[in-house]
Design an enzyme around this catalytic site. Structure first.
Site, short mmCIF file in Angstrom:
data_model
loop_
_atom_site.label_atom_id
_atom_site.label_comp_id
_atom_site.label_asym_id
_atom_site.label_seq_id
_atom_site.Cartn_x
_atom_site.Cartn_y
_atom_site.Cartn_z
N GLY A 46 0.84 -1.19 0.00
CA GLY A 46 0.00 0.00 0.00
C GLY A 46 0.86 1.24 0.00
O GLY A 46 2.03 1.19 0.41
N GLN B 258 3.30 9.93 0.63
CA GLN B 258 4.56 9.18 0.74
C GLN B 258 5.47 9.36 -0.47
O GLN B 258 6.64 9.01 -0.43
CB GLN B 258 4.28 7.69 0.96
CG GLN B 258 3.67 7.39 2.33
CD GLN B 258 3.44 5.91 2.50
OE1 GLN B 258 2.42 5.39 2.08
NE2 GLN B 258 4.38 5.22 3.10
N CYS C 116 5.64 -0.03 6.91
CA CYS C 116 5.34 1.16 6.13
C CYS C 116 6.56 1.51 5.29
O CYS C 116 7.69 1.49 5.80
CB CYS C 116 5.01 2.31 7.08
SG CYS C 116 4.61 3.86 6.25
N LEU C 117 6.35 1.82 4.01
CA LEU C 117 7.49 2.13 3.14
C LEU C 117 8.21 3.41 3.58
O LEU C 117 9.35 3.63 3.20
CB LEU C 117 7.03 2.26 1.68
CG LEU C 117 6.60 0.94 1.02
CD1 LEU C 117 6.17 1.18 -0.42
CD2 LEU C 117 7.70 -0.10 1.08
N HIS D 218 -4.52 1.93 7.68
CA HIS D 218 -3.13 2.39 7.70
C HIS D 218 -2.93 3.52 6.67
O HIS D 218 -2.39 4.57 7.00
CB HIS D 218 -2.19 1.20 7.40
CG HIS D 218 -0.74 1.58 7.32
ND1 HIS D 218 0.20 1.15 8.22
CD2 HIS D 218 -0.07 2.35 6.42
CE1 HIS D 218 1.39 1.66 7.90
NE2 HIS D 218 1.25 2.39 6.80
N GLU D 219 -3.41 3.29 5.45
CA GLU D 219 -3.21 4.29 4.39
C GLU D 219 -4.05 5.54 4.62
O GLU D 219 -3.62 6.65 4.34
CB GLU D 219 -3.51 3.68 3.02
CG GLU D 219 -2.66 2.48 2.63
CD GLU D 219 -1.16 2.68 2.77
OE1 GLU D 219 -0.69 3.84 2.68
OE2 GLU D 219 -0.46 1.70 3.03
CO CO Z 1 2.48 3.62 5.59
#
Ligand code: CO
Length: 176
Positions: free
Chosen positions: A45, A50, A101-102, A143-144
């Site tokens: 995701g 981000q 998380c990226l 989360h997103e």
């Molecule tokens: Co994230």
């Protein structure tokens, strides 16, 4: 095109994102680039902030079972859920899941989420949908959606775990 990922604790991750108003070519390019970036970084995701774009847009692509090691086969583009301007309509129950998380690469920790959610959202053309889930997708969406409000999952850790994380993360950033 792969874009650069904004890494914690970059201040942009704390900014609330603005609603998408134009469902145009620029938005479509952003969403396509977000897919390329997410796949390149082995994510499931990604929110627009981000990649440094403060718009209420996110993508999720839950991997499918396959013998292939190729992420493009595990997460085909056509399976990408593109969620624009999501609104949480209903939420109930709680569940815990180990999240990553990226923007916080390499860190994983269990956090609490609603078990079941109902979300209204738009697709890349502005068409409205309602989605209900009580499984992995519900967790990924929460989360997103947090990213769109300038929130990140490490803020949901207990005080002790948060302190430990911040210490380790600072050490890691210095070592980059
Ligand atoms: Co994230």
């Amino acid at each position: 095109m792969i874009r650069d990922i904004v890494i914690y604790p970059d201040k942009r991750l704390k900014e609330p994102s603005a609603p998408v108003e134009r469902f145009d070519e620029e938005l479509h390019t952003l969403l396509d680039d977000m897919y390329d970036t997410m796949i390149a970084k082995n994510g499931v995701g990604l929110a627009a902030i981000q990649v440094g774009v403060p718009l209420r847009a996110l993508i999720i692509n839950v991997p499918v079972e396959t013998d292939s090691e190729d992420p493009h086969k595990q997460q085909p583009k056509e399976n990408t859920l593109e969620v624009i301007n999501p609104v949480l309509l209903e939420a109930e129950g709680t569940t815990r899941y180990q999240e990553g998380c990226l923007s916080v690469p390499g860190f994983f920790e269990e956090v609490e989420r609603y078990k079941r959610i109902v979300v209204e959202y738009q697709d890349r053309y502005g068409k409205r949908y309602i989605l209900e889930d009580d499984d992995f997708l519900a967790i990924a969406l929460q989360h997103e959606m947090d990213h769109l409000d300038g929130k990140i999952f490490v803020e949901k850790l207990s005080i002790l775990k948060r302190k430990k994380f911040e210490k380790e993360w600072k050490k890691r950033l210095r070592g980059r």
